[in-house]
Scaffold this motif. Structure first.
Motif, short mmCIF file in Angstrom:
data_model
loop_
_atom_site.label_atom_id
_atom_site.label_comp_id
_atom_site.label_asym_id
_atom_site.label_seq_id
_atom_site.Cartn_x
_atom_site.Cartn_y
_atom_site.Cartn_z
N VAL A 12 0.86 -1.19 0.00
CA VAL A 12 0.00 0.00 0.00
C VAL A 12 0.89 1.24 0.00
CG1 VAL A 12 -1.72 1.31 1.29
CG2 VAL A 12 -1.85 -1.20 1.21
N THR A 13 0.77 2.06 -1.04
CA THR A 13 1.63 3.24 -1.17
C THR A 13 0.89 4.55 -0.91
OG1 THR A 13 1.22 3.30 -3.56
CG2 THR A 13 3.16 2.09 -2.79
N ALA A 14 -0.43 4.51 -0.91
CA ALA A 14 -1.21 5.72 -0.62
C ALA A 14 -2.59 5.31 -0.16
CB ALA A 14 -1.30 6.63 -1.85
N VAL A 15 -3.11 6.07 0.80
CA VAL A 15 -4.46 5.85 1.32
C VAL A 15 -5.11 7.22 1.49
CG1 VAL A 15 -5.86 4.97 3.21
CG2 VAL A 15 -3.81 3.74 2.53
N GLY A 20 -18.63 9.60 1.94
CA GLY A 20 -19.41 8.38 1.89
C GLY A 20 -18.75 7.20 2.55
N ASP A 21 -17.76 7.48 3.43
CA ASP A 21 -17.04 6.42 4.15
C ASP A 21 -16.34 5.47 3.17
OD1 ASP A 21 -16.14 5.51 6.55
OD2 ASP A 21 -18.00 4.56 7.18
N VAL A 22 -15.64 6.05 2.21
CA VAL A 22 -14.91 5.29 1.20
C VAL A 22 -13.42 5.55 1.37
CG1 VAL A 22 -14.44 5.09 -1.29
CG2 VAL A 22 -16.81 5.25 -0.45
N LEU A 23 -12.64 4.47 1.28
CA LEU A 23 -11.19 4.54 1.37
C LEU A 23 -10.60 4.18 0.01
CD1 LEU A 23 -9.37 5.13 3.87
CD2 LEU A 23 -8.97 2.67 4.01
N VAL A 24 -9.81 5.10 -0.55
CA VAL A 24 -9.14 4.85 -1.83
C VAL A 24 -7.71 4.42 -1.55
CG1 VAL A 24 -8.41 5.84 -4.03
CG2 VAL A 24 -10.63 6.47 -3.04
N ILE A 25 -7.31 3.30 -2.12
CA ILE A 25 -6.02 2.68 -1.80
C ILE A 25 -5.23 2.45 -3.08
CG2 ILE A 25 -4.91 0.64 -0.80
CD1 ILE A 25 -7.54 0.23 0.81
N THR A 69 -5.47 0.83 -8.24
CA THR A 69 -6.23 1.66 -7.31
C THR A 69 -7.59 1.02 -7.08
OG1 THR A 69 -5.13 3.68 -8.06
CG2 THR A 69 -7.21 3.94 -6.86
N ILE A 70 -7.95 0.84 -5.82
CA ILE A 70 -9.27 0.33 -5.46
C ILE A 70 -9.93 1.31 -4.50
CG2 ILE A 70 -8.66 -2.10 -5.80
CD1 ILE A 70 -8.39 -2.36 -2.75
N ALA A 71 -11.25 1.27 -4.44
CA ALA A 71 -12.01 2.10 -3.51
C ALA A 71 -12.91 1.19 -2.69
CB ALA A 71 -12.83 3.15 -4.26
N VAL A 72 -12.80 1.28 -1.37
CA VAL A 72 -13.51 0.37 -0.47
C VAL A 72 -14.48 1.16 0.39
CG1 VAL A 72 -13.28 -1.36 1.35
CG2 VAL A 72 -11.50 -1.15 -0.41
N TRP A 84 -12.35 -4.27 8.32
CA TRP A 84 -10.94 -4.61 8.58
C TRP A 84 -10.02 -3.74 7.75
CZ3 TRP A 84 -6.73 -6.20 5.80
CH2 TRP A 84 -5.64 -6.68 6.53
N ILE A 85 -10.36 -3.54 6.49
CA ILE A 85 -9.53 -2.69 5.62
C ILE A 85 -9.48 -1.27 6.15
CG2 ILE A 85 -9.44 -1.63 3.32
CD1 ILE A 85 -10.36 -4.32 2.18
N HIS A 86 -10.63 -0.72 6.51
CA HIS A 86 -10.67 0.66 7.00
C HIS A 86 -9.89 0.83 8.31
CE1 HIS A 86 -13.68 3.11 4.60
NE2 HIS A 86 -13.67 1.95 3.98
N GLU A 87 -9.94 -0.17 9.15
CA GLU A 87 -9.32 -0.05 10.47
C GLU A 87 -7.85 -0.45 10.49
OE1 GLU A 87 -11.76 -2.55 12.85
OE2 GLU A 87 -13.53 -1.26 12.68
N THR A 88 -7.40 -1.20 9.48
CA THR A 88 -6.07 -1.80 9.54
C THR A 88 -5.11 -1.27 8.48
OG1 THR A 88 -7.12 -3.84 10.33
CG2 THR A 88 -4.83 -4.00 9.57
N ILE A 89 -5.59 -1.04 7.28
CA ILE A 89 -4.70 -0.74 6.16
C ILE A 89 -4.14 0.68 6.28
CG2 ILE A 89 -4.60 -0.39 3.67
CD1 ILE A 89 -4.52 -3.31 4.66
N ALA A 90 -2.82 0.78 6.09
CA ALA A 90 -2.12 2.05 6.11
C ALA A 90 -0.98 1.97 5.10
CB ALA A 90 -1.59 2.35 7.51
N VAL A 91 -0.38 3.12 4.81
CA VAL A 91 0.78 3.12 3.92
C VAL A 91 1.85 2.19 4.49
CG1 VAL A 91 2.65 4.54 2.99
CG2 VAL A 91 0.31 5.43 3.05
#
Length: 244
Positions: A12-15, A20-25, A69-72, A84-91
């Motif tokens: 993961v290089t950018a978050v 709308g509570d969406v995370l772009v990764i 690039t994905i959007a979750v 889990w993705i929102h709470e855990t994933i970081a650069v």
């Protein structure tokens, strides 16, 4: 036997958070500068802890193969994958991600494309709109959401797509509303329509497009599998092979 499904360990290089509570990764390979190619409408399987697998559309530019690039969207009533993705994933995090597959591809032809999206269904539709823009092919994008303040990826739409091709429809702005049945009532010659969104939206569009000729209406649904793994038929067709 089908070819093994390659699963890469991507970094993961950018978050960034979107409305709308969406995370772009953004995801890149830790050693290889180029990832497997994909076309607009493609998705990847993201492998999560405890054997969970979630599918996400690639919403980036297919010409930029250095990253995916994905959007979750966080689904509080879901099965825990998006939380889990929102709470855990970081650069710097690592995610096992499959090579892309495409069951929602743009059809070849020079006729106009009508693109309809609601909510997080914008992800494959945005990739299609970018591809059609680059190819200088005619299209019209209609994006339906509850409100401007809760609409993800508006900035990308504004920067990457011709403004004259985009129509935004917000439930709380009556002047922007669009009757879907009226929109699909008349089909121009050689037109194709593509749509993606939540179940209620899908049902409305499906009914409105029933009179369109066979082979001219295309859609993708976000239906959860019956278990936390790849859908059975896809699992048989694409045996998994971890690599990289």
């Amino acid at each position: 036997m089908a070819s093994p499904r390659i699963i890469m360990k991507l970094t993961v290089t950018a978050v960034r958070k979107e409305p709308g509570d969406v995370l772009v990764i953004d995801l890149k390979h830790p050693r290889k500068p180029v990832l497997p190619a994909f076309e607009a409408g493609s998705h990847v399987d993201v492998h999560l802890p405890e054997g969970k697998v979630r599918q996400y559309s690639l919403c980036g530019d297919p010409t930029e193969l250095g990253r995916y690039t994905i959007a979750v969207k966080r689904e509080n009533d879901g099965r825990g994958g998006s939380a889990w993705i929102h709470e855990t994933i970081a650069v710097g995090s690592t995610l096992p991600v499959s090579a892309p597959r495409n069951h929602f591809a743009l059809k070849p032809g020079e006729g106009p494309s009508l693109l309809l999206a609601a909510g997080i269904g914008i992800t494959p539709i945005l990739a299609m709109a970018r591809a059609l823009t680059r190819q200088a092919k005619p299209f019209e994008l209609h994006y339906f959401t509850r409100s401007r303040a809760l609409t993800p990826l508006l900035a990308a739409i504004g920067s990457d797509l011709p403004g004259g091709n985009v129509r935004l429809h917000f439930d709380d702005e009556p002047q922007t509303r669009q009757d879907i049945a009226a929109l699909l009532a008349n089909r121009s010659d050689d037109a194709q329509t593509y749509y993606c969104g939540p179940p209620g939206f899908m049902a409305v569009v499906g009914r409105a497009a029933e009179h369109w000729p066979e082979g001219t209406v295309h859609f993708e649904t976000f239906q959860p599998p019956e278990f936390d793994g790849a859908p059975p038929e896809r699992k048989r067709e694409f045996p998994r092979t971890f690599c990289c």
